[in-house]
Design a protein around this motif. Structure first.
Motif, PDB file in Angstrom:
ATOM      1  N   GLU A 176       0.821  -1.215   0.000  1.00 39.90           N
ATOM      2  CA  GLU A 176       0.000   0.000   0.000  1.00 39.90           C
ATOM      3  C   GLU A 176       0.853   1.263   0.000  1.00 39.90           C
ATOM      4  OE1 GLU A 176      -3.203   0.069  -0.412  1.00 39.90           O
ATOM      5  OE2 GLU A 176      -3.320  -2.132  -0.453  1.00 39.90           O
ATOM      6  N   GLU A 177       2.086   1.169   0.513  1.00 40.85           N
ATOM      7  CA  GLU A 177       2.982   2.322   0.569  1.00 40.85           C
ATOM      8  C   GLU A 177       4.042   2.290  -0.531  1.00 40.85           C
ATOM      9  OE1 GLU A 177       2.520   4.782   2.765  1.00 40.85           O
ATOM     10  OE2 GLU A 177       0.717   3.685   3.357  1.00 40.85           O
ATOM     11  N   CYS A 178       3.930   1.334  -1.451  1.00 43.32           N
ATOM     12  CA  CYS A 178       4.957   1.129  -2.474  1.00 43.32           C
ATOM     13  C   CYS A 178       5.008   2.315  -3.441  1.00 43.32           C
ATOM     14  CB  CYS A 178       4.661  -0.156  -3.248  1.00 43.32           C
ATOM     15  SG  CYS A 178       5.823  -0.472  -4.589  1.00 43.32           S
ATOM     16  N   PHE A 179       6.198   2.862  -3.634  1.00 44.89           N
ATOM     17  CA  PHE A 179       6.356   4.002  -4.531  1.00 44.89           C
ATOM     18  C   PHE A 179       6.049   3.630  -5.981  1.00 44.89           C
ATOM     19  CE2 PHE A 179       9.338   5.358  -1.065  1.00 44.89           C
ATOM     20  CZ  PHE A 179       8.633   6.497  -0.694  1.00 44.89           C
ATOM     21  N   VAL A 180       6.394   2.411  -6.386  1.00 49.03           N
ATOM     22  CA  VAL A 180       6.131   1.972  -7.752  1.00 49.03           C
ATOM     23  C   VAL A 180       4.630   1.868  -7.990  1.00 49.03           C
ATOM     24  CG1 VAL A 180       6.478   0.126  -9.445  1.00 49.03           C
ATOM     25  CG2 VAL A 180       8.326   0.744  -7.887  1.00 49.03           C
ATOM     26  N   VAL A 181       3.920   1.266  -7.044  1.00 53.09           N
ATOM     27  CA  VAL A 181       2.464   1.114  -7.164  1.00 53.09           C
ATOM     28  C   VAL A 181       1.785   2.477  -7.240  1.00 53.09           C
ATOM     29  CG1 VAL A 181       0.378   0.286  -6.014  1.00 53.09           C
ATOM     30  CG2 VAL A 181       2.447  -1.114  -6.001  1.00 53.09           C
ATOM     31  N   ARG A 182       2.236   3.389  -6.393  1.00 54.41           N
ATOM     32  CA  ARG A 182       1.633   4.718  -6.376  1.00 54.41           C
ATOM     33  C   ARG A 182       1.869   5.454  -7.697  1.00 54.41           C
ATOM     34  NH1 ARG A 182       3.053   7.277  -0.414  1.00 54.41           N
ATOM     35  NH2 ARG A 182       1.534   6.074   0.803  1.00 54.41           N
ATOM     36  N   ALA A 183       3.098   5.364  -8.224  1.00 59.82           N
ATOM     37  CA  ALA A 183       3.406   6.046  -9.479  1.00 59.82           C
ATOM     38  C   ALA A 183       2.549   5.492 -10.615  1.00 59.82           C
ATOM     39  CB  ALA A 183       4.892   5.891  -9.804  1.00 59.82           C
ATOM     40  N   ARG A 184       2.385   4.198 -10.642  1.00 59.92           N
ATOM     41  CA  ARG A 184       1.593   3.590 -11.711  1.00 59.92           C
ATOM     42  C   ARG A 184       0.109   3.912 -11.568  1.00 59.92           C
ATOM     43  NH1 ARG A 184       4.869  -2.188 -11.843  1.00 59.92           N
ATOM     44  NH2 ARG A 184       6.814  -1.289 -12.618  1.00 59.92           N
ATOM     45  N   ALA A 185      -0.361   4.041 -10.345  1.00 59.79           N
ATOM     46  CA  ALA A 185      -1.768   4.416 -10.129  1.00 59.79           C
ATOM     47  C   ALA A 185      -2.025   5.840 -10.618  1.00 59.79           C
ATOM     48  CB  ALA A 185      -2.114   4.288  -8.647  1.00 59.79           C
ATOM     49  N   ARG A 186      -1.085   6.758 -10.335  1.00 57.79           N
ATOM     50  CA  ARG A 186      -1.250   8.132 -10.795  1.00 57.79           C
ATOM     51  C   ARG A 186      -1.250   8.218 -12.320  1.00 57.79           C
ATOM     52  NH1 ARG A 186       2.584   9.118  -6.573  1.00 57.79           N
ATOM     53  NH2 ARG A 186       4.248   9.296  -8.145  1.00 57.79           N
ATOM     54  N   ALA A 187      -0.462   7.345 -12.953  1.00 55.24           N
ATOM     55  CA  ALA A 187      -0.361   7.381 -14.413  1.00 55.24           C
ATOM     56  C   ALA A 187      -1.674   7.024 -15.092  1.00 55.24           C
ATOM     57  CB  ALA A 187       0.746   6.426 -14.874  1.00 55.24           C
ATOM     58  N   GLN A 188      -2.528   6.273 -14.409  1.00 53.29           N
ATOM     59  CA  GLN A 188      -3.796   5.863 -15.016  1.00 53.29           C
ATOM     60  C   GLN A 188      -4.686   7.052 -15.340  1.00 53.29           C
ATOM     61  OE1 GLN A 188      -4.249   2.536 -15.803  1.00 53.29           O
ATOM     62  NE2 GLN A 188      -2.145   2.382 -15.029  1.00 53.29           N
ATOM     63  N   ASP A 189      -4.534   8.156 -14.610  1.00 50.93           N
ATOM     64  CA  ASP A 189      -5.405   9.317 -14.796  1.00 50.93           C
ATOM     65  C   ASP A 189      -4.684  10.493 -15.453  1.00 50.93           C
ATOM     66  OD1 ASP A 189      -7.581   8.034 -13.482  1.00 50.93           O
ATOM     67  OD2 ASP A 189      -6.661   8.499 -11.550  1.00 50.93           O
ATOM     68  N   ALA A 190      -3.488  10.285 -15.977  1.00 53.91           N
ATOM     69  CA  ALA A 190      -2.700  11.393 -16.517  1.00 53.91           C
ATOM     70  C   ALA A 190      -2.997  11.610 -17.998  1.00 53.91           C
ATOM     71  CB  ALA A 190      -1.215  11.121 -16.322  1.00 53.91           C
ATOM     72  N   GLN A 191      -2.835  12.873 -18.434  1.00 52.90           N
ATOM     73  CA  GLN A 191      -2.949  13.176 -19.861  1.00 52.90           C
ATOM     74  C   GLN A 191      -1.646  12.844 -20.575  1.00 52.90           C
ATOM     75  OE1 GLN A 191      -3.459  17.320 -20.888  1.00 52.90           O
ATOM     76  NE2 GLN A 191      -3.220  16.920 -23.080  1.00 52.90           N
ATOM     77  N   LEU A 192      -0.521  13.224 -19.971  1.00 55.38           N
ATOM     78  CA  LEU A 192       0.786  12.898 -20.529  1.00 55.38           C
ATOM     79  C   LEU A 192       1.525  11.997 -19.551  1.00 55.38           C
ATOM     80  CD1 LEU A 192       2.047  16.360 -21.907  1.00 55.38           C
ATOM     81  CD2 LEU A 192       0.690  14.622 -23.085  1.00 55.38           C
ATOM     82  N   VAL A 193       2.008  10.874 -20.041  1.00 50.07           N
ATOM     83  CA  VAL A 193       2.808   9.961 -19.227  1.00 50.07           C
ATOM     84  C   VAL A 193       4.180   9.851 -19.889  1.00 50.07           C
ATOM     85  CG1 VAL A 193       3.044   7.630 -18.295  1.00 50.07           C
ATOM     86  CG2 VAL A 193       0.774   8.664 -18.499  1.00 50.07           C
ATOM     87  N   VAL A 194       5.223  10.177 -19.126  1.00 47.36           N
ATOM     88  CA  VAL A 194       6.584  10.185 -19.665  1.00 47.36           C
ATOM     89  C   VAL A 194       7.326   8.953 -19.145  1.00 47.36           C
ATOM     90  CG1 VAL A 194       8.697  11.523 -19.938  1.00 47.36           C
ATOM     91  CG2 VAL A 194       6.519  12.709 -19.623  1.00 47.36           C
ATOM     92  N   VAL A 195       7.758   8.104 -20.061  1.00 50.30           N
ATOM     93  CA  VAL A 195       8.457   6.863 -19.708  1.00 50.30           C
ATOM     94  C   VAL A 195       9.759   6.812 -20.505  1.00 50.30           C
ATOM     95  CG1 VAL A 195       6.277   5.673 -19.240  1.00 50.30           C
ATOM     96  CG2 VAL A 195       7.300   5.481 -21.510  1.00 50.30           C
ATOM     97  N   ASN A 196      10.494   5.712 -20.364  1.00 50.69           N
ATOM     98  CA  ASN A 196      11.643   5.476 -21.239  1.00 50.69           C
ATOM     99  C   ASN A 196      11.417   4.191 -22.027  1.00 50.69           C
ATOM    100  OD1 ASN A 196      12.632   3.235 -19.583  1.00 50.69           O
ATOM    101  ND2 ASN A 196      13.289   4.805 -18.139  1.00 50.69           N
ATOM    102  N   HIS A 197      12.242   3.974 -23.041  1.00 44.35           N
ATOM    103  CA  HIS A 197      12.019   2.848 -23.945  1.00 44.35           C
ATOM    104  C   HIS A 197      12.017   1.508 -23.222  1.00 44.35           C
ATOM    105  CE1 HIS A 197      12.319   5.857 -26.889  1.00 44.35           C
ATOM    106  NE2 HIS A 197      13.513   5.613 -27.404  1.00 44.35           N
ATOM    107  N   HIS A 198      12.885   1.367 -22.226  1.00 43.27           N
ATOM    108  CA  HIS A 198      12.951   0.088 -21.521  1.00 43.27           C
ATOM    109  C   HIS A 198      11.641  -0.215 -20.803  1.00 43.27           C
ATOM    110  CE1 HIS A 198      17.247   0.538 -22.299  1.00 43.27           C
ATOM    111  NE2 HIS A 198      17.387  -0.729 -21.994  1.00 43.27           N
ATOM    112  N   LEU A 199      11.078   0.780 -20.153  1.00 44.94           N
ATOM    113  CA  LEU A 199       9.823   0.551 -19.439  1.00 44.94           C
ATOM    114  C   LEU A 199       8.678   0.304 -20.412  1.00 44.94           C
ATOM    115  CD1 LEU A 199       8.348   0.450 -16.740  1.00 44.94           C
ATOM    116  CD2 LEU A 199       7.992   2.913 -16.914  1.00 44.94           C
ATOM    117  N   LEU A 200       8.627   1.077 -21.492  1.00 43.22           N
ATOM    118  CA  LEU A 200       7.565   0.891 -22.479  1.00 43.22           C
ATOM    119  C   LEU A 200       7.620  -0.502 -23.083  1.00 43.22           C
ATOM    120  CD1 LEU A 200       5.303   1.795 -24.357  1.00 43.22           C
ATOM    121  CD2 LEU A 200       7.022   2.859 -25.833  1.00 43.22           C
ATOM    122  N   CYS A 201       8.812  -0.944 -23.465  1.00 48.19           N
ATOM    123  CA  CYS A 201       8.930  -2.260 -24.094  1.00 48.19           C
ATOM    124  C   CYS A 201       8.673  -3.381 -23.101  1.00 48.19           C
ATOM    125  CB  CYS A 201      10.310  -2.412 -24.742  1.00 48.19           C
ATOM    126  SG  CYS A 201      10.543  -1.343 -26.178  1.00 48.19           S
TER     127      CYS A 201
END
Length: 633
Positions: A176-201
């Motif tokens: 519940e306190e995981c930084f990765v989980v929180r970041a991914r949850a916020r991304a679900q509601d974002a207009q622009l999500v900035v990632v890198n190629h490794h994460l996207l692939c």
């Protein structure tokens, strides 16, 4: 379209709001094409020369469109710049609200569980862990980039971050306190999500088992630094098995067994696995980094070691299957054991027409690797999982004005293409030196001749030189010779972190930086600090590379010429990246030296020259030295 012109034009919002912003016709042209692709849901391949301002050219249309756009970069540095600087400035200038989120791979985020479990190696590590613990109570993102004192290669990072293999997922007590989980949850509601190629692939290949799919479905995808994308895509649609993974699995199996104290058989099997890894490692000669399947299949010792590892993993999987329900640690190592066993079997029995398989010796062990021979099917999957517009842009996508190589590699026959030249005045501000009477790279006296030539040029420029090599051995040879010369500070790749080398180079103003692959691209030294770039050889891939051999064989089977249709285009794109280090701003000036006589003597050399910026070509060292004396500080 009018909105884009108004935003980027002479009296537009950006010119009024952003200090130093200058309207550029190429930028507006690119932004118009990006807007059209977003509206049509089309695929656009756009080569934008240095100085076009391609980042703003796709961010402005993305912001104005109101669409949900995923932006992927080749480096974390550019990722951070876009998220922390470019997007906020543009959103404010345009008067638009923007919900943007930054997502990185899990190795960039603090893992609270592993931090709590970390044991310091010595007093220095204990102090670092103490500082990290203090920071962890203040950070909202958990992004380790906030810790400026923590180096990328610091061993302590592995102790405080998780991997796909050791993450406990939803069963983790810190979930519940995981930084990765929180970041991914916020991304679900974002207009622009900035990632890198490794994460996207990784997401596209559904490789992140810890949390399933990472990224939301977006209206469009922008691939910046797109020249890197095919290689990253191949990596993540392939698979690997390394000594490090196997040893860590064995260690974690022992730790999981210790929690319960009643499973000595697990410890014995883990020890057998580690012994098998050591046996396999002994089969790798130190003198060869990569070994092809043809080298390995007849090696009885290698085959016996693989059999032993496979048997150990199979036995471990059987025992762990019965015990996995007792706790998350056991469930985790059971899943990882099954994954490694599956990869090992697939590596041994894979289809040679679909996979390129090899083994390679590494500093701390070895790796068994496999990647798809053809990445176009992977790109089809990518576009299927992220439908909508795809914009792929870079300064280096075409070869002599043609996009054929890039299009074929990714299977983008339906894509629109656009080539926009740099606005820089290369003819006035840069010289391309093709030295007369220099031996070819494989001739006996070549390196000595290049060193003497380089010294003359460096003296004329008083340093400020990038010496770019195609191999680590060449880096060591040239750095040693220049250090023995003793006239200027010599910075050698491998002796410090890349960021520290660049910092020292910028600070000195007369330094020589000798480097290989990682300095050919993604390095931005503006102004007079860099005024001379020397490239030792045309950057052809090693002929012994198993991936190159497999692709060459495929092209030959199709009746095509692999040298002209694959090796040359790949080398041209790499050379364009290296040459692009020289001129990074309107007022930059300098000399680019191609120390490879083949560019003048071989019929394929013109393909390289036609792909470079329109610098004034010279063959006289005296002319080059005179120009360098004019422009040096």
């Amino acid at each position: 379209m009018d909105e884009v012109d108004q935003a980027l034009g002479e009296n537009g919002a950006l010119a009024q709001f952003l200090n130093g912003f200058r309207p550029r016709s190429g930028q507006i042209q690119l932004a118009r094409q990006v807007t059209q692709a977003l509206d049509d849901g089309a695929t656009l391949i756009a080569e934008a020369g240095t100085g076009i301002g391609k980042t703003f050219a796709y961010l402005v249309p993305a912001l104005l469109s109101g669409k949900n756009v995923l932006i992927s970069t080749g480096t974390r540095h550019l990722q951070d710049q876009i998220f922390h600087s470019d997007i906020p400035r543009l959103a404010e200038a345009l008067g638009l609200p923007c919900r943007a989120e930054l997502l990185k791979g899990r190795s960039n985020y603090l893992c609270r569980l592993r931090q709590a479990q970390a044991q310091p190696y010595d007093g220095a590590e204990a102090e670092k862990l103490h500082q990290i613990k203090l920071w962890s109570t203040q950070t909202s993102s958990g992004d380790l980039a906030e810790l400026s004192s923590l180096r990328d290669q610091d061993p302590i990072r592995a102790k405080i971050t998780s991997t796909n293999e050791n993450c406990l997922g939803a069963q983790c007590p810190e979930y519940e306190e995981c930084f990765v989980v929180r970041a991914r949850a916020r991304a679900q509601d974002a207009q622009l999500v900035v990632v890198n190629h490794h994460l996207l692939c990784a997401d596209l290949a559904l490789k992140d088992d810890g949390f399933g799919e990472l990224l939301p479905e977006m209206d469009a995808v922008v691939i910046d630094e797109a020249h890197q994308f095919a290689d990253v895509l191949a990596q993540f649609f392939g698979f690997g098995l390394s000594a490090r993974q196997s040893r860590e699995l064995g260690k974690d199996i022992v730790a999981a067994a210790d929690v319960f104290g009643d499973m000595p058989v697990l410890k014995d099997l883990a020890a057998t696995l580690v012994d098998g890894i050591a046996q396999l490692q002994s089969c790798f000669p130190f003198s060869r980094q990569r070994l092809e399947m043809s080298d390995l299949e007849g090696d009885q010792e290698f085959t016996a070691a693989l059999d032993r590892i496979a048997a150990s993993l199979d036995q471990l999987q059987g025992v762990l299957a019965e015990q996995a329900g007792r706790g998350p640690e056991l469930a985790n190592v059971w899943r990882r054991t099954a994954t490694l066993l599956s990869r090992l079997r697939r590596w041994r029995d894979g289809d040679a027409d679909e996979l390129v398989r090899w083994a390679e010796r590494q500093v701390a062990g070895f790796a068994l690797q496999a990647i798809p021979l053809d990445v176009a099917p992977a790109m089809d999957i990518a576009r299927g999982r992220q439908p909508g517009a795809w914009i792929l842009t870079s300064a280096t996508l075409s070869v002599a004005g043609e996009f054929r190589h890039f299009i074929e590699r990714l299977g983008l026959a339906d894509a629109r293409t656009l080539e926009i030249d740099s606005p820089f005045d290369y003819a006035r501000n840069a010289r391309l030196l093709l030295p007369r009477d220099l031996a070819e790279p494989n001739e006996r006296h070549y390196s000595q001749q290049l060193i003497q030539l380089g010294k003359s040029l460096i003296d004329a420029s008083q340093g400020g030189c990038f010496w770019l090599c195609t191999s680590q051995r060449a880096v060591e040879e040239y750095a040693y010779a220049l250090r023995q010369w003793g006239e200027y500070l010599v910075l050698e790749q491998g002796q410090q972190e890349r960021s520290r080398l660049l910092e020292d180079f910028r600070r000195d103003a007369h330094a020589i930086l000798v480097g290989t692959s990682s300095f050919w691209e993604g390095v931005d030294v503006r102004g007079g600090a860099l005024r001379l770039v020397i490239i030792d050889r045309l950057p052809f891939a090693s002929p012994d590379d198993p991936v190159l051999k497999a692709r060459a064989a495929q092209l030959k089977s199709e009746g095509r010429n692999p040298f002209f249709e694959h090796q040359i285009p790949q080398a041209v794109l790499t050379l364009k990246q290296g040459a692009g280090r020289l001129i990074r701003d309107m007022d930059d000036k300098g000399v680019l030296v191609l120390g490879d006589a083949r560019v003048r003597k071989k019929r394929y050399g013109q393909s390289f020259l036609d792909s470079l910026p329109p610098m004034s070509q010279i063959d006289s060292t005296e002319q080059a030295c005179a120009f360098l004396r004019e422009i040096r500080p």
